[in-house]
Write a protein that holds these residues in place. Structure first.
Motif, mmCIF file in Angstrom:
data_model
loop_
_atom_site.group_PDB
_atom_site.id
_atom_site.type_symbol
_atom_site.label_atom_id
_atom_site.label_comp_id
_atom_site.label_asym_id
_atom_site.label_seq_id
_atom_site.Cartn_x
_atom_site.Cartn_y
_atom_site.Cartn_z
ATOM 1 N N GLU A 169 0.683 -1.170 0.042
ATOM 2 C CA GLU A 169 -0.005 0.070 -0.039
ATOM 3 C C GLU A 169 0.929 1.121 0.084
ATOM 4 O O GLU A 169 0.558 2.385 -0.704
ATOM 5 C CB GLU A 169 -0.800 -0.117 1.233
ATOM 6 C CG GLU A 169 -1.981 -1.111 1.172
ATOM 7 C CD GLU A 169 -2.948 -1.263 2.267
ATOM 8 O OE1 GLU A 169 -2.417 -0.850 3.530
ATOM 9 O OE2 GLU A 169 -4.030 -1.842 2.222
ATOM 10 N N ASP A 170 1.982 1.314 0.893
ATOM 11 C CA ASP A 170 2.901 2.233 0.845
ATOM 12 C C ASP A 170 3.544 2.539 -0.417
ATOM 13 O O ASP A 170 3.623 3.741 -0.910
ATOM 14 C CB ASP A 170 3.944 2.304 1.852
ATOM 15 C CG ASP A 170 3.535 2.342 3.024
ATOM 16 O OD1 ASP A 170 2.440 2.702 3.626
ATOM 17 O OD2 ASP A 170 4.303 1.960 4.048
ATOM 18 N N THR A 171 3.843 1.521 -1.403
ATOM 19 C CA THR A 171 4.543 1.699 -2.495
ATOM 20 C C THR A 171 3.548 2.296 -3.558
ATOM 21 O O THR A 171 3.720 3.134 -4.464
ATOM 22 C CB THR A 171 4.918 0.355 -3.039
ATOM 23 O OG1 THR A 171 5.915 -0.175 -2.097
ATOM 24 C CG2 THR A 171 5.704 0.703 -4.472
ATOM 25 N N CYS A 172 2.272 1.886 -3.563
ATOM 26 C CA CYS A 172 1.092 2.399 -4.345
ATOM 27 C C CYS A 172 1.141 3.848 -4.200
ATOM 28 O O CYS A 172 1.008 4.599 -5.008
ATOM 29 C CB CYS A 172 0.029 1.527 -4.320
ATOM 30 S SG CYS A 172 -0.031 -0.169 -4.888
ATOM 31 N N ARG A 173 1.017 4.196 -2.817
ATOM 32 C CA ARG A 173 0.808 5.536 -2.360
ATOM 33 C C ARG A 173 1.939 6.360 -3.107
ATOM 34 O O ARG A 173 1.650 7.429 -3.550
ATOM 35 C CB ARG A 173 0.564 5.609 -0.939
ATOM 36 C CG ARG A 173 -0.645 6.539 -0.576
ATOM 37 C CD ARG A 173 -1.001 6.380 0.780
ATOM 38 N NE ARG A 173 -1.571 5.147 1.280
ATOM 39 C CZ ARG A 173 -1.344 4.206 2.236
ATOM 40 N NH1 ARG A 173 -0.161 4.628 2.802
ATOM 41 N NH2 ARG A 173 -1.973 3.273 2.487
ATOM 42 N N SER A 174 3.104 5.979 -2.693
ATOM 43 C CA SER A 174 4.103 6.892 -3.025
ATOM 44 C C SER A 174 4.684 6.926 -4.763
ATOM 45 O O SER A 174 5.054 7.854 -5.019
ATOM 46 C CB SER A 174 5.557 6.334 -2.273
ATOM 47 O OG SER A 174 5.645 5.208 -2.672
ATOM 48 N N ARG A 175 4.292 5.701 -5.138
ATOM 49 C CA ARG A 175 4.480 5.726 -6.692
ATOM 50 C C ARG A 175 3.154 6.214 -7.416
ATOM 51 O O ARG A 175 3.184 6.097 -8.634
ATOM 52 C CB ARG A 175 4.943 4.366 -7.163
ATOM 53 C CG ARG A 175 6.409 4.213 -6.641
ATOM 54 C CD ARG A 175 6.953 2.837 -7.456
ATOM 55 N NE ARG A 175 6.595 2.559 -8.307
ATOM 56 C CZ ARG A 175 6.746 1.194 -8.849
ATOM 57 N NH1 ARG A 175 6.787 0.179 -8.234
ATOM 58 N NH2 ARG A 175 6.246 0.740 -10.078
ATOM 59 N N LYS A 176 2.285 6.679 -6.648
ATOM 60 C CA LYS A 176 0.914 7.173 -7.374
ATOM 61 C C LYS A 176 0.250 6.037 -8.407
ATOM 62 O O LYS A 176 -0.295 6.301 -9.374
ATOM 63 C CB LYS A 176 1.311 8.366 -8.183
ATOM 64 C CG LYS A 176 1.766 9.495 -7.385
ATOM 65 C CD LYS A 176 0.690 10.625 -7.089
ATOM 66 C CE LYS A 176 1.536 11.913 -6.466
ATOM 67 N NZ LYS A 176 2.101 11.693 -5.059
ATOM 68 N N ARG A 196 -2.658 3.167 -8.900
ATOM 69 C CA ARG A 196 -3.861 3.197 -8.514
ATOM 70 C C ARG A 196 -4.388 1.950 -7.799
ATOM 71 O O ARG A 196 -3.904 1.100 -8.065
ATOM 72 C CB ARG A 196 -4.810 3.031 -9.651
ATOM 73 C CG ARG A 196 -6.082 3.752 -9.422
ATOM 74 C CD ARG A 196 -6.721 4.171 -11.053
ATOM 75 N NE ARG A 196 -6.599 3.054 -11.864
ATOM 76 C CZ ARG A 196 -7.500 2.119 -12.321
ATOM 77 N NH1 ARG A 196 -8.704 2.152 -11.391
ATOM 78 N NH2 ARG A 196 -7.358 1.227 -12.802
ATOM 79 N N LEU A 197 -4.413 2.174 -6.604
ATOM 80 C CA LEU A 197 -4.777 0.874 -5.555
ATOM 81 C C LEU A 197 -6.145 0.586 -5.510
ATOM 82 O O LEU A 197 -7.095 1.070 -4.721
ATOM 83 C CB LEU A 197 -4.028 1.267 -4.117
ATOM 84 C CG LEU A 197 -4.655 0.174 -3.100
ATOM 85 C CD1 LEU A 197 -3.452 -1.083 -3.642
ATOM 86 C CD2 LEU A 197 -3.751 0.455 -1.875
ATOM 87 N N THR A 198 -6.827 -0.159 -6.289
ATOM 88 C CA THR A 198 -7.959 -0.585 -6.283
ATOM 89 C C THR A 198 -8.189 -1.791 -5.401
ATOM 90 O O THR A 198 -7.418 -2.534 -4.949
ATOM 91 C CB THR A 198 -8.437 -1.354 -7.527
ATOM 92 O OG1 THR A 198 -7.655 -2.382 -7.982
ATOM 93 C CG2 THR A 198 -8.269 -0.054 -8.818
ATOM 94 N N ARG A 237 -5.569 -4.984 -4.620
ATOM 95 C CA ARG A 237 -5.244 -5.180 -3.091
ATOM 96 C C ARG A 237 -5.684 -6.746 -2.772
ATOM 97 O O ARG A 237 -4.892 -7.433 -2.186
ATOM 98 C CB ARG A 237 -6.046 -4.177 -2.252
ATOM 99 C CG ARG A 237 -5.609 -4.210 -0.615
ATOM 100 C CD ARG A 237 -6.497 -3.345 0.281
ATOM 101 N NE ARG A 237 -5.883 -3.346 1.396
ATOM 102 C CZ ARG A 237 -5.849 -4.407 2.467
ATOM 103 N NH1 ARG A 237 -6.756 -5.488 2.146
ATOM 104 N NH2 ARG A 237 -5.490 -4.235 3.420
#
Ligand SMILES: [Zn+2]
Ligand SMILES: [Zn+2]
Length: 163
Positions: free
Chosen positions: A21-28, A30-32, A36
């Motif tokens: 989740e952190d990686t998705c957030r920092s690399r923008k 899209r975390l669907t 997940r």
């Protein structure tokens, strides 16, 4: 006597999920909820599942998620470097959510795999530059053998004279 290797589980699923989740957030990225769920299903399975096995595991909570969609999500996650494929000589593609350098125990009958970490390989430095300018990245070491269920299915050889 039969416990030759340390089979301690190396799958801290919650840590991996948090890192995912952190990686998705920092690399923008899209975390669907579907991405997940696929990552979590993969991370929770120590046997390095195939896409079909992930699909079956998801079926309980995601009954309307079709197999082609699971394939597409897996492909996306591989391309984003969030999961990786593990090479298997024969049989279908198997997947790994463990991005740390590690080794594998591999069943030569059914292809089942388990993470395994031998301190020897963690301590062995990689060769710097190999012939032809090859850049070494990690040791991909596998120990071939029989998983527990395949070993149990093997016909037992009776020892003569032992009761
Ligand atoms: Zn097996
Ligand atoms: Zn692995």
């Amino acid at each position: 006597m039969s416990q030759v290797f340390n089979l301690r589980s190396l799958r801290p699923v919650n840590d991996w999920l948090a890192r995912f989740e952190d990686t998705c957030r920092s690399r923008k990225i899209r975390l669907t909820a579907q991405r997940r769920a696929v990552f979590e299903a993969l991370a929770a399975d120590p046997g390095h599942p195939t896409v079909e096995e992930i699909y079956l595991r998801l079926k309980k909570n995601w009954p309307s998620l079709p197999l082609p969609t699971v394939y597409r999500i897996v492909e996306d996650l591989i391309n984003l470097g969030l999961i990786r494929r593990v090479a298997s000589e024969n049989g279908p593609l198997r997947l790994d959510a463990n991005m740390e350098p590690h080794q594998h125990l591999v069943c030569r009958v059914c292809g089942w795999m388990k993470d395994w970490r031998d301190p020897l390989w963690a301590q062995t430095p990689l060769p710097s530059l190999l012939s032809g300018g090859f850049m070494a990245e990690e040791y991909d070491v596998r120990v071939s053998g029989l998983c527990r269920s395949c070993a149990d299915r093997k016909p037992k050889v009776k020892k003569i004279g032992s009761y």
